[in-house]
Design a protein around this motif. Structure first.
Motif, mmCIF file in Angstrom:
data_model
loop_
_atom_site.group_PDB
_atom_site.id
_atom_site.type_symbol
_atom_site.label_atom_id
_atom_site.label_comp_id
_atom_site.label_asym_id
_atom_site.label_seq_id
_atom_site.Cartn_x
_atom_site.Cartn_y
_atom_site.Cartn_z
ATOM 1 N N GLN A 13 0.825 -1.215 0.000
ATOM 2 C CA GLN A 13 0.000 0.000 0.000
ATOM 3 C C GLN A 13 0.858 1.264 0.000
ATOM 4 N N ASN A 14 2.154 1.113 0.331
ATOM 5 C CA ASN A 14 3.066 2.262 0.362
ATOM 6 C C ASN A 14 3.835 2.448 -0.948
ATOM 7 N N LYS A 15 3.646 1.536 -1.897
ATOM 8 C CA LYS A 15 4.338 1.657 -3.180
ATOM 9 C C LYS A 15 3.791 2.844 -3.968
ATOM 10 N N LYS A 16 4.681 3.519 -4.681
ATOM 11 C CA LYS A 16 4.305 4.725 -5.416
ATOM 12 C C LYS A 16 3.202 4.443 -6.441
ATOM 13 N N ALA A 17 3.339 3.354 -7.193
ATOM 14 C CA ALA A 17 2.361 3.037 -8.246
ATOM 15 C C ALA A 17 0.969 2.787 -7.663
ATOM 16 N N ILE A 18 0.915 2.135 -6.502
ATOM 17 C CA ILE A 18 -0.372 1.875 -5.845
ATOM 18 C C ILE A 18 -0.992 3.181 -5.364
ATOM 19 N N LYS A 19 -0.178 4.050 -4.788
ATOM 20 C CA LYS A 19 -0.673 5.345 -4.334
ATOM 21 C C LYS A 19 -1.191 6.173 -5.505
ATOM 22 N N GLU A 20 -0.474 6.089 -6.643
ATOM 23 C CA GLU A 20 -0.912 6.813 -7.844
ATOM 24 C C GLU A 20 -2.255 6.267 -8.339
ATOM 25 N N LEU A 21 -2.414 4.944 -8.278
ATOM 26 C CA LEU A 21 -3.663 4.309 -8.701
ATOM 27 C C LEU A 21 -4.835 4.824 -7.867
ATOM 28 N N VAL A 22 -4.669 4.811 -6.553
ATOM 29 C CA VAL A 22 -5.729 5.272 -5.653
ATOM 30 C C VAL A 22 -6.010 6.762 -5.879
ATOM 31 N N GLN A 23 -4.961 7.535 -6.068
ATOM 32 C CA GLN A 23 -5.124 8.974 -6.297
ATOM 33 C C GLN A 23 -5.923 9.249 -7.569
ATOM 34 N N VAL A 24 -5.620 8.518 -8.634
ATOM 35 C CA VAL A 24 -6.340 8.692 -9.895
ATOM 36 C C VAL A 24 -7.800 8.278 -9.743
ATOM 37 N N LEU A 25 -8.054 7.179 -9.020
ATOM 38 C CA LEU A 25 -9.426 6.714 -8.815
ATOM 39 C C LEU A 25 -10.237 7.675 -7.946
ATOM 40 N N HIS A 26 -9.542 8.509 -7.165
ATOM 41 C CA HIS A 26 -10.208 9.529 -6.357
ATOM 42 C C HIS A 26 -10.334 10.864 -7.104
ATOM 43 N N SER A 27 -9.768 10.930 -8.300
ATOM 44 C CA SER A 27 -9.755 12.189 -9.054
ATOM 45 C C SER A 27 -11.162 12.587 -9.490
ATOM 46 N N LYS A 28 -11.338 13.857 -9.771
ATOM 47 C CA LYS A 28 -12.639 14.368 -10.204
ATOM 48 C C LYS A 28 -13.070 13.721 -11.522
ATOM 49 N N THR A 29 -12.104 13.449 -12.386
ATOM 50 C CA THR A 29 -12.420 12.822 -13.675
ATOM 51 C C THR A 29 -13.105 11.477 -13.479
ATOM 52 N N ILE A 30 -12.553 10.665 -12.595
ATOM 53 C CA ILE A 30 -13.127 9.335 -12.352
ATOM 54 C C ILE A 30 -14.406 9.431 -11.541
ATOM 55 N N GLN A 31 -14.449 10.309 -10.569
ATOM 56 C CA GLN A 31 -15.677 10.467 -9.779
ATOM 57 C C GLN A 31 -16.841 10.932 -10.661
ATOM 58 N N ASP A 32 -16.560 11.857 -11.565
ATOM 59 C CA ASP A 32 -17.598 12.328 -12.489
ATOM 60 C C ASP A 32 -18.049 11.207 -13.426
ATOM 61 N N PHE A 33 -17.096 10.381 -13.852
ATOM 62 C CA PHE A 33 -17.415 9.231 -14.716
ATOM 63 C C PHE A 33 -18.354 8.268 -13.993
ATOM 64 N N ILE A 34 -18.051 7.966 -12.734
ATOM 65 C CA ILE A 34 -18.879 7.046 -11.945
ATOM 66 C C ILE A 34 -20.298 7.590 -11.798
ATOM 67 N N LEU A 35 -20.417 8.861 -11.455
ATOM 68 C CA LEU A 35 -21.732 9.469 -11.257
ATOM 69 C C LEU A 35 -22.539 9.516 -12.551
ATOM 70 N N SER A 36 -21.841 9.813 -13.653
ATOM 71 C CA SER A 36 -22.514 9.923 -14.946
ATOM 72 C C SER A 36 -22.934 8.572 -15.503
ATOM 73 N N LYS A 37 -22.034 7.602 -15.439
ATOM 74 C CA LYS A 37 -22.302 6.302 -16.060
ATOM 75 C C LYS A 37 -23.315 5.472 -15.272
ATOM 76 N N TYR A 38 -23.203 5.468 -13.946
ATOM 77 C CA TYR A 38 -24.024 4.558 -13.147
ATOM 78 C C TYR A 38 -25.235 5.234 -12.506
ATOM 79 N N LYS A 39 -25.336 6.542 -12.644
ATOM 80 C CA LYS A 39 -26.530 7.291 -12.268
ATOM 81 C C LYS A 39 -27.052 6.963 -10.864
ATOM 82 N N GLY A 40 -26.119 6.910 -9.907
ATOM 83 C CA GLY A 40 -26.498 6.690 -8.511
ATOM 84 C C GLY A 40 -26.447 5.244 -8.058
ATOM 85 N N ALA A 41 -26.321 4.312 -9.010
ATOM 86 C CA ALA A 41 -26.208 2.897 -8.639
ATOM 87 C C ALA A 41 -24.839 2.603 -8.046
ATOM 88 N N VAL A 42 -23.855 3.442 -8.376
ATOM 89 C CA VAL A 42 -22.509 3.357 -7.811
ATOM 90 C C VAL A 42 -22.151 4.782 -7.377
#
Length: 275
Positions: free
Chosen positions: A242-271
């Motif tokens: 969990q302390n590896k740079k690549a893993i931290k980058e993965l989590v950071q990207v998944l928390h990014s606004k781009t991905i959060q907006d994608f989740i909200l748009s695609k799954y319309k509240g189901a996710v």
């Protein structure tokens, strides 16, 4: 005169070679080493979310490889045996149970999203209409049993006994107010098909499997979990990774606004993304 011209030519040649050498050196330092990250995931929504994140990770020098799994056991086996760098399909209560049963030491690197769990019915249109003694089909995933009971309790269908932690509650830990008849648990992946055949009155179905079966949890679920659920889906890794740079980058990207907006748009509240 000739000697002067020769000296000028030699000086120019030395300058060009030096410049080439500096350019080569500069290029070497500017080239970013690519790291390959292999992540196991359920098809929906996990693999879809990861594929959306792949181009963002590419810019950070991470080549994301997504390996799709159809069950809940193999992804952790593959992670523990180092066939994967991480997996993305489960919540912490399930991970804790898996570690206990299989003597593994897998940990969460970060919470990514919540899939509100649903109770579905072809027979009943409202909770109030549910009759005493109605049958309910649940999965054989023991880590989900408390989750299902908490959901049923939220509508007054059962009551978890005082002093029992709802997350770890079992069928033995409830006052069965509506005398619900719990059928023999089955594999969570086949619950949507069982729902289509509709042998039971109620079905407790994981949202990822509901989405795969083209169910819309917000529209089709009779009872749907809220965003306050403790069952957030995580990126799981081997302890220490969990302390590896690549893993931290993965989590950071998944928390990014781009991905959060994608989740909200695609799954319309189901996710729902976790911030």
């Amino acid at each position: 005169m000739k000697k002067s011209i020769l000296l000028v030519v030699i000086a120019a040649l030395v300058f060009v070679l030096a410049a080439c050498g500096n350019t080569s050196s500069s290029n070497k330092t500017s080239v970013q080493k690519t790291v390959t990250l292999t992540v196991g995931a359920s098809p929906v929504p996990h693999a879809e979310i990861l594929k959306k994140a792949a181009p963002l990770l590419k810019k950070k020098g991470i080549d994301l490889k997504v390996k799709v799994f159809q069950d809940y056991v193999l992804p952790n086996q593959a992670l523990a045996s180092k066939q994967l760098d991480a997996n993305y399909f489960q919540h912490i209560p399930y991970l804790d149970l898996y570690n206990k049963q299989h003597h593994t030491d897998l940990v969460s690197a970060g919470k990514i999203h919540i899939e509100p769990f649903g109770i579905y019915s072809k027979k009943y249109k409202t909770v109030r209409a549910i009759k005493d003694g109605a049958t309910i089909q649940i999965s054989n995933n023991k880590a989900e049993q408390g989750r299902i009971l908490l959901l049923l309790q939220s509508k007054g269908l059962v009551k978890i006994k005082k002093g029992v932690d709802g997350v770890s509650a079992t069928l033995k830990d409830i006052d069965n107010i509506k005398h619900l008849k719990f059928l023999t648990p089955i594999d969570p992946a086949i619950l949507p098909k069982a729902y289509e055949n509709s042998q039971a009155d109620l079905y407790a179905i994981n949202t990822n499997f509901a989405l795969q079966a083209h169910l819309n949890p917000k529209k089709d679920a009779l009872i749907l979990e809220g965003a306050e659920s403790p069952y957030a889906n995580i990126i799981a890794v081997r302890k220490g990774d969990q302390n590896k740079k690549a893993i931290k980058e993965l989590v950071q990207v998944l928390h990014s606004k781009t991905i959060q907006d994608f989740i909200l748009s695609k799954y319309k509240g189901a996710v729902l993304p976790v911030k």
